[in-house]
Design a protein around this motif. Structure first.
Motif, PDB file in Angstrom:
ATOM      1  N   GLU A  23      35.172  35.779  40.179  1.00  0.00           N
ATOM      2  CA  GLU A  23      36.572  35.516  40.517  1.00  0.00           C
ATOM      3  C   GLU A  23      37.412  36.743  40.178  1.00  0.00           C
ATOM      4  OE1 GLU A  23      38.098  32.005  38.729  1.00  0.00           O
ATOM      5  OE2 GLU A  23      36.525  30.696  39.541  1.00  0.00           O
ATOM      6  N   HIS A  24      38.392  37.012  40.999  1.00  0.00           N
ATOM      7  CA  HIS A  24      39.246  38.171  40.765  1.00  0.00           C
ATOM      8  C   HIS A  24      40.129  37.906  39.542  1.00  0.00           C
ATOM      9  CE1 HIS A  24      38.980  39.781  45.166  1.00  0.00           C
ATOM     10  NE2 HIS A  24      37.810  39.517  44.636  1.00  0.00           N
ATOM     11  N   PRO A  25      40.054  38.783  38.544  1.00  0.00           N
ATOM     12  CA  PRO A  25      40.889  38.573  37.358  1.00  0.00           C
ATOM     13  C   PRO A  25      42.372  38.729  37.691  1.00  0.00           C
ATOM     14  CG  PRO A  25      39.832  40.716  37.266  1.00  0.00           C
ATOM     15  CD  PRO A  25      39.231  39.994  38.436  1.00  0.00           C
ATOM     16  N   ARG A  26      43.197  38.216  36.798  1.00  0.00           N
ATOM     17  CA  ARG A  26      44.640  38.223  37.032  1.00  0.00           C
ATOM     18  C   ARG A  26      45.168  39.636  37.259  1.00  0.00           C
ATOM     19  NH1 ARG A  26      49.071  35.592  32.818  1.00  0.00           N
ATOM     20  NH2 ARG A  26      50.912  35.796  34.167  1.00  0.00           N
ATOM     21  N   ALA A  27      44.701  40.608  36.464  1.00  0.00           N
ATOM     22  CA  ALA A  27      45.167  41.993  36.613  1.00  0.00           C
ATOM     23  C   ALA A  27      44.818  42.542  37.989  1.00  0.00           C
ATOM     24  CB  ALA A  27      44.547  42.868  35.523  1.00  0.00           C
TER      25      ALA A  27
ATOM     26  N   ARG B  84      44.401  40.763  40.809  1.00  0.00           N
ATOM     27  CA  ARG B  84      45.258  40.106  41.816  1.00  0.00           C
ATOM     28  C   ARG B  84      46.653  40.707  41.809  1.00  0.00           C
ATOM     29  NH1 ARG B  84      43.053  35.466  39.357  1.00  0.00           N
ATOM     30  NH2 ARG B  84      45.126  34.881  38.575  1.00  0.00           N
ATOM     31  N   ARG B  85      47.194  40.935  40.619  1.00  0.00           N
ATOM     32  CA  ARG B  85      48.558  41.476  40.531  1.00  0.00           C
ATOM     33  C   ARG B  85      48.651  42.879  41.135  1.00  0.00           C
ATOM     34  NH1 ARG B  85      51.245  39.981  34.635  1.00  0.00           N
ATOM     35  NH2 ARG B  85      51.776  37.805  35.125  1.00  0.00           N
TER      36      ARG B  85
ATOM     37  N   GLU C 194      48.376  42.775  44.943  1.00  0.00           N
ATOM     38  CA  GLU C 194      49.637  42.281  45.520  1.00  0.00           C
ATOM     39  C   GLU C 194      50.722  43.358  45.449  1.00  0.00           C
ATOM     40  OE1 GLU C 194      50.515  38.795  43.287  1.00  0.00           O
ATOM     41  OE2 GLU C 194      48.869  37.616  44.148  1.00  0.00           O
ATOM     42  N   ARG C 195      50.782  44.061  44.325  1.00  0.00           N
ATOM     43  CA  ARG C 195      51.827  45.076  44.119  1.00  0.00           C
ATOM     44  C   ARG C 195      51.740  46.189  45.159  1.00  0.00           C
ATOM     45  NH1 ARG C 195      52.492  48.491  38.448  1.00  0.00           N
ATOM     46  NH2 ARG C 195      54.059  49.994  39.178  1.00  0.00           N
TER      47      ARG C 195
ATOM     48  N   TYR D  24      40.069  48.550  42.481  1.00  0.00           N
ATOM     49  CA  TYR D  24      39.906  47.119  42.701  1.00  0.00           C
ATOM     50  C   TYR D  24      39.819  46.799  44.196  1.00  0.00           C
ATOM     51  CZ  TYR D  24      40.639  45.314  37.920  1.00  0.00           C
ATOM     52  OH  TYR D  24      40.503  44.974  36.602  1.00  0.00           O
TER      53      TYR D  24
ATOM     54  N   SER E 272      35.969  43.563  33.424  1.00  0.00           N
ATOM     55  CA  SER E 272      36.983  42.553  33.740  1.00  0.00           C
ATOM     56  C   SER E 272      36.549  41.627  34.869  1.00  0.00           C
ATOM     57  CB  SER E 272      38.313  43.235  34.114  1.00  0.00           C
ATOM     58  OG  SER E 272      38.288  43.737  35.445  1.00  0.00           O
TER      59      SER E 272
END
Length: 383
Positions: free
Chosen positions: A188-192, A194-195, A198-199, A331, A367
């Motif tokens: 699963e893609h970690p939160r960092a 994904r952020r 998106e950024r 990423y 990560s």
């Protein structure tokens, strides 16, 4: 292979010259390592091409010699020595390499082989030796010192624990470690991650290599690689001839989506290459493609993609490294490769090799669930 107790003077070292000796050189590792359940015999044709000055463009900048060790009529060991002429202009030193070292756990055989390689290098002005390199830092390199229980991925080495002990007994010490990480491709893609994606979603685009402009695309990837890796330990650039030769293999074996290029505002900024794990696909071929091995291999690659893969090449252009945009680029290509490999049927992937000093990339791989499962060591010795 049984440990010999014969005295050192009964060990004979001969240079490798001609097809018969080259075949003996290629076949020797299977005799030393063949009783190890984790050993996988490389394809003989690939090894012969690697050792051919006509077929391996690395020889355009290498000075190379190889030897076999004999006890009586029995071949018991092998080694090579190389000088990469591209190294000194970059690093300003007189460093040579040893490589392709295989022998039983015999003090005399190891000593005879290493002494021969060291003397050849010393006669050519080398004052420090690094290794193992088979044949350059951009090919198979490092000695396995941790992770003996599992088979090597394609283009990665295997050894028994005594290899390291024998080198250290002969005065070699650690120069640097290279890590291999194992990643389950359903991560699963970690939160960092994904952020960051998106950024920078409006600035970063990721695309597969374009077959219509394949040669030009290879030049783009080579430029990215040589820029991204330029500050790495022991770096030597890949030449245009080497990369285009590599491209022939990529075009034969890989669907387009297993080579991905990331662009920032339309300019190439990162890349990644994923390979089906040939060591899995060829596990029962004993290194031979004829008479039926070739058809088995092609069937397994084209019809039933291996369950495992390896990412041997990845890079982010230097000017983006160390910042959030660089992390987003890394990423991005990792995510694209995850999707491509999983769709092909792969379920696990080795990312290798990663320098122990590359904390940023190591943190990123960890990560996403990456497990550091093998360590390869580069040794050094002052001559």
């Amino acid at each position: 292979m049984a440990i010999s107790t014969q005295p050192a003077e009964q060990i004979r070292i001969t240079p490798v010259a001609g097809r018969r000796a080259t075949t003996r050189f290629i076949d020797l590792p299977a005799e030393v390592l063949g009783d190890d359940p984790a050993w996988r015999t490389p394809l003989r044709i690939e090894r012969r091409m690697q050792l051919s000055p006509k077929q391996n463009p690395a020889f355009e900048h290498l000075e190379f010699r190889a030897w076999l060790a004999w006890q009586g009529e029995r071949c018991v060991g092998r080694i090579s020595a190389q000088i990469d002429r591209l190294r000194k202009p970059i690093h300003g030193d007189d460093v040579g390499y040893f490589g392709m070292l295989d022998a039983p756990d015999d003090d005399n055989v190891f000593a005879a082989l290493l002494t021969t390689a060291e003397q050849w290098l010393r006669e050519r002005g080398v004052n420090t030796v690094h290794g193992p390199f088979n044949l350059t830092i951009n090919e198979e390199c490092g000695l396995l010192v941790d992770g003996f229980e599992t088979p090597p991925a394609m283009m990665m080495g295997h050894a028994k624990p005594y290899y390291a002990r024998q080198l250290e007994r002969l005065g070699f010490s650690k120069a640097i470690d290279l890590y291999a990480y194992w990643v389950a491709l359903d991560f699963e893609h970690p939160r960092a991650m994904r952020r960051l994606l998106e950024r920078y979603a409006q600035r970063i685009t990721v695309r597969p290599i374009d077959n219509k402009t394949f040669v030009a695309e290879l030049d783009v990837i080579r430029d990215l690689f040589n820029d991204a890796w330029a500050n790495n330990w022991g770096f030597v650039p890949l030449t245009q001839e080497e990369f285009r030769d590599m491209g022939k293999t990529l075009k034969l074996l890989l669907p387009n989506e297993l080579v991905q290029i990331a662009e920032v505002d339309g300019e190439p900024a990162a890349f990644i290459v994923g390979l089906p794990n040939l060591n899995e696909a060829a596990r029962d071929l004993n290194g031979r493609l004829l008479p039926v091995g070739l058809f088995k291999l092609l069937w397994r690659l084209k019809v039933g993609f291996p369950k495992t893969a390896r990412v041997p090449l990845m890079g982010v252009r230097q000017r983006y490294q160390g910042g959030p945009l660089g992390a987003a680029l890394a990423y991005s290509v990792i995510g694209a490769m995850q999707t491509a490999l999983y769709a092909r049927g792969a379920r696990g992937c080795e990312l290798s090799w990663i320098l122990e000093t590359n904390k940023g990339m190591r943190d990123m791989i960890e990560s996403i669930g990456g497990d550091r499962y093998k360590t390869y060591r580069i040794y050094e010795k002052s001559l």
